[in-house]
Write an enzyme that holds these catalytic residues in place. Structure first.
Site, PDB file in Angstrom:
ATOM      1  N   ASN A   1      17.330  55.382  40.532  1.00  0.00           N
ATOM      2  CA  ASN A   1      15.996  55.007  40.061  1.00  0.00           C
ATOM      3  C   ASN A   1      16.004  54.095  38.836  1.00  0.00           C
ATOM      4  O   ASN A   1      14.954  53.627  38.416  1.00  0.00           O
ATOM      5  CB  ASN A   1      15.190  56.262  39.733  1.00  0.00           C
ATOM      6  CG  ASN A   1      14.849  57.039  40.993  1.00  0.00           C
ATOM      7  OD1 ASN A   1      14.663  56.449  42.059  1.00  0.00           O
ATOM      8  ND2 ASN A   1      14.822  58.362  40.884  1.00  0.00           N
TER       9      ASN A   1
ATOM     10  N   LYS B   1      17.096  50.765  36.343  1.00  0.00           N
ATOM     11  CA  LYS B   1      17.191  49.305  36.507  1.00  0.00           C
ATOM     12  C   LYS B   1      18.650  48.871  36.432  1.00  0.00           C
ATOM     13  O   LYS B   1      19.380  49.316  35.557  1.00  0.00           O
ATOM     14  CB  LYS B   1      16.387  48.630  35.394  1.00  0.00           C
ATOM     15  CG  LYS B   1      16.580  47.141  35.323  1.00  0.00           C
ATOM     16  CD  LYS B   1      15.656  46.516  34.304  1.00  0.00           C
ATOM     17  CE  LYS B   1      16.134  45.141  33.874  1.00  0.00           C
ATOM     18  NZ  LYS B   1      16.297  44.189  34.967  1.00  0.00           N
TER      19      LYS B   1
ATOM     20  N   LYS C   1      20.470  47.703  39.646  1.00  0.00           N
ATOM     21  CA  LYS C   1      21.136  47.661  40.962  1.00  0.00           C
ATOM     22  C   LYS C   1      21.315  46.223  41.450  1.00  0.00           C
ATOM     23  O   LYS C   1      22.422  45.808  41.795  1.00  0.00           O
ATOM     24  CB  LYS C   1      20.322  48.469  41.981  1.00  0.00           C
ATOM     25  CG  LYS C   1      20.122  49.921  41.541  1.00  0.00           C
ATOM     26  CD  LYS C   1      19.178  50.663  42.443  1.00  0.00           C
ATOM     27  CE  LYS C   1      17.733  50.239  42.310  1.00  0.00           C
ATOM     28  NZ  LYS C   1      17.116  50.595  41.020  1.00  0.00           N
ATOM     29  N   THR C   2      20.227  45.476  41.453  1.00  0.00           N
ATOM     30  CA  THR C   2      20.326  44.089  41.914  1.00  0.00           C
ATOM     31  C   THR C   2      21.187  43.276  40.954  1.00  0.00           C
ATOM     32  O   THR C   2      22.025  42.475  41.388  1.00  0.00           O
ATOM     33  CB  THR C   2      18.919  43.461  42.039  1.00  0.00           C
ATOM     34  OG1 THR C   2      18.201  44.195  43.031  1.00  0.00           O
ATOM     35  CG2 THR C   2      18.986  42.005  42.451  1.00  0.00           C
ATOM     36  N   THR C   3      21.021  43.520  39.668  1.00  0.00           N
ATOM     37  CA  THR C   3      21.814  42.738  38.711  1.00  0.00           C
ATOM     38  C   THR C   3      23.301  43.075  38.824  1.00  0.00           C
ATOM     39  O   THR C   3      24.144  42.193  38.638  1.00  0.00           O
ATOM     40  CB  THR C   3      21.306  42.906  37.269  1.00  0.00           C
ATOM     41  OG1 THR C   3      20.990  44.261  37.032  1.00  0.00           O
ATOM     42  CG2 THR C   3      20.078  42.073  37.010  1.00  0.00           C
TER      43      THR C   3
ATOM     44  N   ARG D   1      31.229  37.016  40.036  1.00  0.00           N
ATOM     45  CA  ARG D   1      32.672  37.236  39.920  1.00  0.00           C
ATOM     46  C   ARG D   1      33.408  36.687  41.139  1.00  0.00           C
ATOM     47  O   ARG D   1      34.427  36.009  41.025  1.00  0.00           O
ATOM     48  CB  ARG D   1      32.923  38.739  39.768  1.00  0.00           C
ATOM     49  CG  ARG D   1      34.352  39.083  39.505  1.00  0.00           C
ATOM     50  CD  ARG D   1      34.481  40.542  39.135  1.00  0.00           C
ATOM     51  NE  ARG D   1      34.098  40.802  37.766  1.00  0.00           N
ATOM     52  CZ  ARG D   1      33.783  42.005  37.285  1.00  0.00           C
ATOM     53  NH1 ARG D   1      33.773  43.059  38.081  1.00  0.00           N
ATOM     54  NH2 ARG D   1      33.484  42.167  36.030  1.00  0.00           N
TER      55      ARG D   1
ATOM     56  N   PHE E   1       4.028  41.486  48.930  1.00  0.00           N
ATOM     57  CA  PHE E   1       3.636  42.890  48.764  1.00  0.00           C
ATOM     58  C   PHE E   1       2.916  43.454  49.989  1.00  0.00           C
ATOM     59  O   PHE E   1       2.289  42.714  50.750  1.00  0.00           O
ATOM     60  CB  PHE E   1       2.736  43.044  47.537  1.00  0.00           C
ATOM     61  CG  PHE E   1       3.426  42.657  46.277  1.00  0.00           C
ATOM     62  CD1 PHE E   1       4.438  43.453  45.753  1.00  0.00           C
ATOM     63  CD2 PHE E   1       3.094  41.482  45.621  1.00  0.00           C
ATOM     64  CE1 PHE E   1       5.092  43.096  44.592  1.00  0.00           C
ATOM     65  CE2 PHE E   1       3.748  41.115  44.451  1.00  0.00           C
ATOM     66  CZ  PHE E   1       4.754  41.925  43.935  1.00  0.00           C
TER      67      PHE E   1
ATOM     68  N   TRP F   1       0.254  45.019  50.132  1.00  0.00           N
ATOM     69  CA  TRP F   1      -1.207  44.927  50.139  1.00  0.00           C
ATOM     70  C   TRP F   1      -1.718  43.519  50.454  1.00  0.00           C
ATOM     71  O   TRP F   1      -2.906  43.309  50.613  1.00  0.00           O
ATOM     72  CB  TRP F   1      -1.805  45.464  48.833  1.00  0.00           C
ATOM     73  CG  TRP F   1      -1.224  44.870  47.590  1.00  0.00           C
ATOM     74  CD1 TRP F   1      -1.669  43.772  46.925  1.00  0.00           C
ATOM     75  CD2 TRP F   1      -0.099  45.345  46.852  1.00  0.00           C
ATOM     76  NE1 TRP F   1      -0.887  43.526  45.840  1.00  0.00           N
ATOM     77  CE2 TRP F   1       0.082  44.471  45.748  1.00  0.00           C
ATOM     78  CE3 TRP F   1       0.786  46.434  46.997  1.00  0.00           C
ATOM     79  CZ2 TRP F   1       1.104  44.659  44.819  1.00  0.00           C
ATOM     80  CZ3 TRP F   1       1.799  46.596  46.068  1.00  0.00           C
ATOM     81  CH2 TRP F   1       1.938  45.722  45.005  1.00  0.00           C
TER      82      TRP F   1
ATOM     83  N   GLU G   1      18.221  45.301  48.298  1.00  0.00           N
ATOM     84  CA  GLU G   1      17.055  46.134  48.606  1.00  0.00           C
ATOM     85  C   GLU G   1      16.960  46.549  50.065  1.00  0.00           C
ATOM     86  O   GLU G   1      15.884  46.971  50.517  1.00  0.00           O
ATOM     87  CB  GLU G   1      15.771  45.470  48.132  1.00  0.00           C
ATOM     88  CG  GLU G   1      15.335  46.049  46.797  1.00  0.00           C
ATOM     89  CD  GLU G   1      15.001  45.002  45.754  1.00  0.00           C
ATOM     90  OE1 GLU G   1      14.111  44.218  45.997  1.00  0.00           O
ATOM     91  OE2 GLU G   1      15.646  45.013  44.701  1.00  0.00           O
TER      92      GLU G   1
HETATM   93  P1  ATP Z   1      17.250  44.717  38.586  1.00  0.00           P
HETATM   94  O1  ATP Z   1      16.801  43.711  39.618  1.00  0.00           O
HETATM   95  O2  ATP Z   1      16.664  44.396  37.277  1.00  0.00           O
HETATM   96  O3  ATP Z   1      18.726  44.938  38.575  1.00  0.00           O
HETATM   97  P2  ATP Z   1      16.932  47.063  40.194  1.00  0.00           P
HETATM   98  O4  ATP Z   1      17.412  46.254  41.343  1.00  0.00           O
HETATM   99  O5  ATP Z   1      17.793  48.183  39.752  1.00  0.00           O
HETATM  100  O6  ATP Z   1      16.616  46.112  38.982  1.00  0.00           O
HETATM  101  P3  ATP Z   1      14.543  47.727  41.670  1.00  0.00           P
HETATM  102  O7  ATP Z   1      14.469  49.117  42.165  1.00  0.00           O
HETATM  103  O8  ATP Z   1      14.893  46.632  42.619  1.00  0.00           O
HETATM  104  O9  ATP Z   1      15.516  47.675  40.411  1.00  0.00           O
HETATM  105  O10 ATP Z   1      13.196  47.419  40.928  1.00  0.00           O
HETATM  106  C1  ATP Z   1      12.732  46.137  40.607  1.00  0.00           C
HETATM  107  C2  ATP Z   1      12.132  46.121  39.236  1.00  0.00           C
HETATM  108  O11 ATP Z   1      11.529  47.357  38.886  1.00  0.00           O
HETATM  109  C3  ATP Z   1      13.187  45.873  38.175  1.00  0.00           C
HETATM  110  O12 ATP Z   1      13.087  44.570  37.720  1.00  0.00           O
HETATM  111  C4  ATP Z   1      12.962  46.879  37.100  1.00  0.00           C
HETATM  112  O13 ATP Z   1      12.767  46.439  35.791  1.00  0.00           O
HETATM  113  C5  ATP Z   1      11.836  47.729  37.562  1.00  0.00           C
HETATM  114  N1  ATP Z   1      12.336  49.101  37.420  1.00  0.00           N
HETATM  115  C6  ATP Z   1      13.544  49.567  37.784  1.00  0.00           C
HETATM  116  N2  ATP Z   1      13.693  50.861  37.441  1.00  0.00           N
HETATM  117  C7  ATP Z   1      12.549  51.215  36.839  1.00  0.00           C
HETATM  118  C8  ATP Z   1      12.047  52.427  36.240  1.00  0.00           C
HETATM  119  N3  ATP Z   1      12.799  53.525  36.216  1.00  0.00           N
HETATM  120  N4  ATP Z   1      10.807  52.408  35.721  1.00  0.00           N
HETATM  121  C9  ATP Z   1      10.062  51.288  35.756  1.00  0.00           C
HETATM  122  N5  ATP Z   1      10.455  50.137  36.296  1.00  0.00           N
HETATM  123  C10 ATP Z   1      11.674  50.085  36.830  1.00  0.00           C
HETATM  124 MG    MG Z   2      16.589  45.479  42.985  1.00  0.00          MG
END
Ligand code: ATP
Ligand code: MG
Length: 190
Positions: free
Chosen positions: A25, A27, A29-31, A39, A80, A82, A116
């Site tokens: 949950n 932030k 994962k994508t980064t 790399r 989205f 919606w 995702e």
């Molecule tokens: P990022 O792309 O920054 O690495 P992520 O891939 O881990 O994030 P996702 O689940 O894809 O996160 O969510 C997309 C966005 O939602 C992210 O840009 C992030 O800032 C936001 N987000 C992630 N985790 C949380 C959280 N626990 N509460 C609120 N917002 C969140």
């Molecule tokens: Mg992501």
């Protein structure tokens, strides 16, 4: 012989492709996956990034940067829930999955990032299993060309996907500025 020489000899490109899962949950994962793309590109590996839920109507910093590096990145989503009908989302997922299968099975890539895809697999607001079947995702993980690293990101990764993976990292949401009212920061989120 230096440590780096030893490492290079071990990593001589003959290693089997790994399956890496970034879930949880928090932030990052994508980064994390994009960090691997960076790399691998540095090692002259061919990388493809497929973003399942992001839409080509928007721009993302990673897209601009990867294009500068000559790395292919494609948004397979349509925006989205919606703003589009469930059927439009289903069609986008079906098309995205077809592209994914073709590109992964082509053997053209050393690394394919399925950003995702975990979230897409657990969508509950409309039927997904006939357009993005979990069984086919598991089969692709098992049957892909042996040199291709596969990276799957997104919350709520399926148990069976995690069982097949060589690496599962779960990002914890310890603290997020979103809860202080700060949302969507350029260069940090997009
Ligand atoms: P990022 O792309 O920054 O690495 P992520 O891939 O881990 O994030 P996702 O689940 O894809 O996160 O969510 C997309 C966005 O939602 C992210 O840009 C992030 O800032 C936001 N987000 C992630 N985790 C949380 C959280 N626990 N509460 C609120 N917002 C969140
Ligand atoms: Mg992501």
């Amino acid at each position: 012989m230096s440590n780096e020489t030893v490492a290079n000899e071990k990593g001589n490109g003959k290693q089997r492709g790994l399956t890496l899962v970034y879930t949880g949950n928090g932030k990052g994962k994508t980064t994390a996956a994009l960090g691997l793309a960076l790399r691998a590109t540095g090692r002259d590996m061919k990388v493809l990034v497929l973003q399942f839920l992001k839409s080509p109507e928007r721009t993302y910093g990673e897209q601009i940067a990867l294009q500068r590096l000559g790395v292919e990145i494609r948004q397979l989503g349509i925006g989205f829930t919606w703003t589009k009908t469930p059927e439009e989302h289903r069609q986008a997922l079906a098309r995205g999955w077809e592209i994914t299968r073709q590109e992964v099975m082509s053997g053209n890539y050393d690394m394919v990032i399925l950003d995702e895809i975990n979230n897409a697999l657990v969508i509950k607001s409309f039927l997904v299993d006939d357009v993005l079947p979990l069984e086919e995702v598991l089969a692709l993980i098992k049957n892909r060309p042996s040199h291709t690293h596969l990276v799957l990101t997104g919350r709520n990764a399926d148990e069976k996907v995690m069982e097949l993976a060589d690496l599962v990292s779960r990002v914890d949401a310890v603290k997020h500025y979103y809860n202080e009212g700060i949302s969507s920061v350029k260069g940090i989120e997009f």
